[in-house]
Design an enzyme around this catalytic site. Structure first.
Site, PDB file in Angstrom:
ATOM      1  N   GLU A  31     -14.701  21.628 -36.926  1.00 51.51           N
ATOM      2  CA  GLU A  31     -14.803  21.152 -35.536  1.00 51.51           C
ATOM      3  C   GLU A  31     -14.726  19.633 -35.439  1.00 51.51           C
ATOM      4  O   GLU A  31     -14.166  19.093 -34.489  1.00 51.51           O
ATOM      5  CB  GLU A  31     -16.112  21.641 -34.891  1.00 51.51           C
ATOM      6  CG  GLU A  31     -16.125  23.109 -34.505  1.00 51.51           C
ATOM      7  CD  GLU A  31     -16.496  24.052 -35.641  1.00 51.51           C
ATOM      8  OE1 GLU A  31     -16.556  23.610 -36.809  1.00 51.51           O
ATOM      9  OE2 GLU A  31     -16.706  25.237 -35.368  1.00 51.51           O
ATOM     10  N   ALA A  68     -11.832  29.244 -32.954  1.00 48.62           N
ATOM     11  CA  ALA A  68     -11.612  29.486 -31.525  1.00 48.62           C
ATOM     12  C   ALA A  68     -10.173  29.083 -31.219  1.00 48.62           C
ATOM     13  O   ALA A  68      -9.590  28.246 -31.919  1.00 48.62           O
ATOM     14  CB  ALA A  68     -12.583  28.651 -30.713  1.00 48.62           C
ATOM     15  N   GLU A 123     -18.185  31.185 -38.212  1.00 49.99           N
ATOM     16  CA  GLU A 123     -19.381  31.540 -37.419  1.00 49.99           C
ATOM     17  C   GLU A 123     -19.473  33.047 -37.195  1.00 49.99           C
ATOM     18  O   GLU A 123     -20.550  33.636 -37.273  1.00 49.99           O
ATOM     19  CB  GLU A 123     -19.348  30.783 -36.076  1.00 49.99           C
ATOM     20  CG  GLU A 123     -19.559  29.286 -36.260  1.00 49.99           C
ATOM     21  CD  GLU A 123     -19.239  28.485 -35.000  1.00 49.99           C
ATOM     22  OE1 GLU A 123     -18.125  28.629 -34.453  1.00 49.99           O
ATOM     23  OE2 GLU A 123     -20.108  27.720 -34.561  1.00 49.99           O
ATOM     24  N   GLY A 173     -14.969  29.023 -35.475  1.00 52.71           N
ATOM     25  CA  GLY A 173     -15.491  30.271 -34.903  1.00 52.71           C
ATOM     26  C   GLY A 173     -15.351  31.455 -35.854  1.00 52.71           C
ATOM     27  O   GLY A 173     -16.116  32.418 -35.768  1.00 52.71           O
TER      28      GLY A 173
HETATM   29  N1  DAK Z   1      -6.122  28.277 -32.330  1.00 51.09           N
HETATM   30  C1  DAK Z   1      -4.869  28.546 -31.844  1.00 51.09           C
HETATM   31  N2  DAK Z   1      -3.805  28.724 -32.649  1.00 51.09           N
HETATM   32  C2  DAK Z   1      -3.980  28.614 -33.968  1.00 51.09           C
HETATM   33  C3  DAK Z   1      -5.235  28.332 -34.536  1.00 51.09           C
HETATM   34  C4  DAK Z   1      -6.358  28.162 -33.632  1.00 51.09           C
HETATM   35  N3  DAK Z   1      -7.571  27.929 -34.074  1.00 51.09           N
HETATM   36  N4  DAK Z   1      -5.080  28.283 -35.874  1.00 51.09           N
HETATM   37  C5  DAK Z   1      -3.790  28.530 -36.120  1.00 51.09           C
HETATM   38  N5  DAK Z   1      -3.118  28.736 -34.982  1.00 51.09           N
HETATM   39  C6  DAK Z   1      -1.689  29.023 -34.815  1.00 51.09           C
HETATM   40  C7  DAK Z   1      -0.829  27.778 -35.060  1.00 51.09           C
HETATM   41  O1  DAK Z   1      -0.779  26.982 -33.913  1.00 51.09           O
HETATM   42  C8  DAK Z   1       0.497  28.422 -35.413  1.00 51.09           C
HETATM   43  O2  DAK Z   1       1.112  28.837 -34.231  1.00 51.09           O
HETATM   44  P1  DAK Z   1       2.660  28.418 -33.894  1.00 51.09           P
HETATM   45  O3  DAK Z   1       2.686  26.919 -33.970  1.00 51.09           O
HETATM   46  O4  DAK Z   1       3.454  29.073 -34.985  1.00 51.09           O
HETATM   47  O5  DAK Z   1       2.888  28.968 -32.526  1.00 51.09           O
HETATM   48  C9  DAK Z   1       0.083  29.665 -36.178  1.00 51.09           C
HETATM   49  O6  DAK Z   1      -1.266  29.952 -35.821  1.00 51.09           O
HETATM   50  C10 DAK Z   1       0.143  29.508 -37.690  1.00 51.09           C
HETATM   51  O7  DAK Z   1      -0.618  28.368 -38.035  1.00 51.09           O
HETATM   52  P2  DAK Z   1      -0.050  27.181 -38.951  1.00 51.09           P
HETATM   53  O8  DAK Z   1       1.428  27.045 -38.803  1.00 51.09           O
HETATM   54  O9  DAK Z   1      -0.874  25.992 -38.682  1.00 51.09           O
HETATM   55  O10 DAK Z   1      -0.351  27.770 -40.400  1.00 51.09           O
HETATM   56  P3  DAK Z   1      -0.610  26.934 -41.736  1.00 51.09           P
HETATM   57  O11 DAK Z   1      -0.560  27.935 -42.851  1.00 51.09           O
HETATM   58  O12 DAK Z   1       0.292  25.748 -41.822  1.00 51.09           O
HETATM   59  O13 DAK Z   1      -2.106  26.387 -41.624  1.00 51.09           O
HETATM   60  C11 DAK Z   1      -4.456  26.527 -41.017  1.00 51.09           C
HETATM   61  C12 DAK Z   1      -3.193  27.276 -41.552  1.00 51.09           C
HETATM   62  C13 DAK Z   1      -5.552  27.576 -40.825  1.00 51.09           C
HETATM   63  C14 DAK Z   1      -4.913  25.532 -42.091  1.00 51.09           C
HETATM   64  C15 DAK Z   1      -4.084  25.806 -39.714  1.00 51.09           C
HETATM   65  O14 DAK Z   1      -3.464  26.749 -38.838  1.00 51.09           O
HETATM   66  C16 DAK Z   1      -5.275  25.208 -39.025  1.00 51.09           C
HETATM   67  O15 DAK Z   1      -5.769  24.154 -39.440  1.00 51.09           O
HETATM   68  N6  DAK Z   1      -5.712  25.875 -37.954  1.00 51.09           N
HETATM   69  C17 DAK Z   1      -6.730  25.375 -37.074  1.00 51.09           C
HETATM   70  C18 DAK Z   1      -8.104  25.466 -37.709  1.00 51.09           C
HETATM   71  C19 DAK Z   1      -9.123  24.968 -36.751  1.00 51.09           C
HETATM   72  O16 DAK Z   1      -9.252  23.756 -36.529  1.00 51.09           O
HETATM   73  N7  DAK Z   1      -9.759  25.891 -36.050  1.00 51.09           N
HETATM   74  C20 DAK Z   1     -10.598  25.600 -34.913  1.00 51.09           C
HETATM   75  C21 DAK Z   1     -11.933  25.126 -35.371  1.00 51.09           C
HETATM   76  S1  DAK Z   1     -12.927  24.726 -33.992  1.00 51.09           S
HETATM   77  C22 DAK Z   1     -15.774  26.255 -27.584  1.00 51.09           C
HETATM   78  C23 DAK Z   1     -14.693  25.429 -27.820  1.00 51.09           C
HETATM   79  C24 DAK Z   1     -14.321  25.175 -29.102  1.00 51.09           C
HETATM   80  C25 DAK Z   1     -14.941  25.754 -30.159  1.00 51.09           C
HETATM   81  C26 DAK Z   1     -16.018  26.574 -29.905  1.00 51.09           C
HETATM   82  C27 DAK Z   1     -16.455  26.827 -28.636  1.00 51.09           C
HETATM   83  N8  DAK Z   1     -16.167  26.500 -26.253  1.00 51.09           N
HETATM   84  C28 DAK Z   1     -15.393  26.020 -25.191  1.00 51.09           C
HETATM   85  C29 DAK Z   1     -17.220  27.411 -25.962  1.00 51.09           C
HETATM   86  C30 DAK Z   1     -14.404  25.478 -31.444  1.00 51.09           C
HETATM   87  C31 DAK Z   1     -14.398  26.320 -32.325  1.00 51.09           C
HETATM   88  C32 DAK Z   1     -13.570  26.219 -33.507  1.00 51.09           C
HETATM   89  O17 DAK Z   1     -13.371  27.219 -34.089  1.00 51.09           O
END
Ligand code: DAK
Length: 271
Positions: free
Chosen positions: A146, A78, A126, A123
């Site tokens: 998460e 997400a 998921e 997400g």
């Molecule tokens: N959201 C927003 N931006 C994201 C992102 C995300 N999930 N994942 C990556 N990006 C963006 C980064 O911020 C970066 O943008 P800039 O800084 O260049 O503007 C760009 O994509 C490239 O990412 P990285 O520079 O971080 O790239 P790396 O190769 O170094 O790393 C990575 C790749 C996939 C390991 C890393 O980006 C990462 O850890 N990303 C986040 C993974 C994550 O934690 N995803 C979210 C899981 S929680 C809800 C609320 C929440 C949720 C569900 C429902 N409700 C309110 C209903 C939660 C859901 C989830 O999915």
């Protein structure tokens, strides 16, 4: 036979965050936010909801392939920047809405294949699990991170991960937030196939080309029966004998049996 996707036609409901192309009844959906690793924001959810609502009763749709733009990510979760300001009530409502959209995918009448071309986190993992089949590129990574953000999954991850890989493995992924490789995901039964990077969509299409030769009613009912196993309100065995009777009485079943006897390929009509 491999069919190149550039033969696809663009479809009217295209939005910039969800590209939609169509070829011979197979729809290719590409989540198109490569700069944010295709993170799911409101616009993406709106576009997914619109597509699956519009096509709910459209039996000319033979299959759907979902993938992410670029070659780095399927969906990296997400959009963290979007949900950070929400309160508990708004969060629960949005979680329910996301779950409902993923239920529409899971209950879609035709097979939906996730072509996972990179990170499938939170997400994204998921979303892939809401699809019926998963083809992963060798470089794909799956995880539910998460807990790193102090959250639990919001789009069905705590339920479908247990369904798909069992409690022991699901708890390890959910509690550590660790990512697993495509090979590990295959070993654990999270994905159906691992293919060379870049061949995810074409392999998904080959798989769908095989399925579209089968009886469409049987395909539709099989998806629904398998989903019934996980629906506590439904007796799946009862659904099975009812759907068996329904498919047995269909024109498709008559055509299938006739084609077998006449040693020819069946020509199913979905009736
Ligand atoms: N959201 C927003 N931006 C994201 C992102 C995300 N999930 N994942 C990556 N990006 C963006 C980064 O911020 C970066 O943008 P800039 O800084 O260049 O503007 C760009 O994509 C490239 O990412 P990285 O520079 O971080 O790239 P790396 O190769 O170094 O790393 C990575 C790749 C996939 C390991 C890393 O980006 C990462 O850890 N990303 C986040 C993974 C994550 O934690 N995803 C979210 C899981 S929680 C809800 C609320 C929440 C949720 C569900 C429902 N409700 C309110 C209903 C939660 C859901 C989830 O999915």
């Amino acid at each position: 036979m491999l069919v190149k996707s550039y033969l696809c036609k663009k479809v009217d409901m295209n939005s910039s965050v969800l590209l939609i192309e169509q070829k011979d009844g197979i729809f290719f959906l590409t989540i198109n936010r490569p700069d944010a690793l295709n993170a799911l924001n409101k616009e993406v959810f709106d576009a997914l909801e619109q597509f699956f609502k519009d096509k709910k009763n459209d039996f000319s749709v033979k299959g759907v392939i979902v993938s992410g733009a670029g070659n780095k990510a399927f969906v990296a979760g997400a959009d963290i920047k979007e949900f950070i300001h929400l309160d508990s009530v708004e969060g629960a409502a949005l979680s329910k809405r996301g779950q409902d959209i993923f239920f529409m995918i899971e209950n879609f009448h035709a097979p939906v294949v996730a072509a996972v071309n990179g990170f499938a986190l939170g997400g994204g993992c998921e979303l892939s699990m809401a699809c019926h089949l998963i083809i992963a590129g060798e470089h794909a990574r799956f995880g539910q991170p998460e807990v790193n953000l102090g959250l639990v999954p919001g789009y069905g991850g705590s339920q479908r991960l247990v369904q798909n890989i069992g409690k022991t493995r699901a708890l390890k992924l959910l509690l550590t937030g660790d990512m697993i490789t495509a090979t590990q995901a295959l070993e654990w039964g999270l994905v159906n196939e691992v293919v060379p990077s870049g061949e995810e969509k074409v392999s998904a299409e080959v798989l769908l080309q095989k399925i579209v030769t089968k009886g469409p009613l049987a395909i539709q009912k099989t998806i629904s029966l398998v989903n019934d196993f996980f629906n506590k309100a439904v007796d799946g065995f009862k659904s099975e004998y009812e759907d068996f009777g329904y498919t047995l009485g269909s024109d498709d079943a008559k055509e299938g049996a006739a084609a077998f006897i006449e040693k020819r390929k069946p020509s199913f009509k979905g009736k």
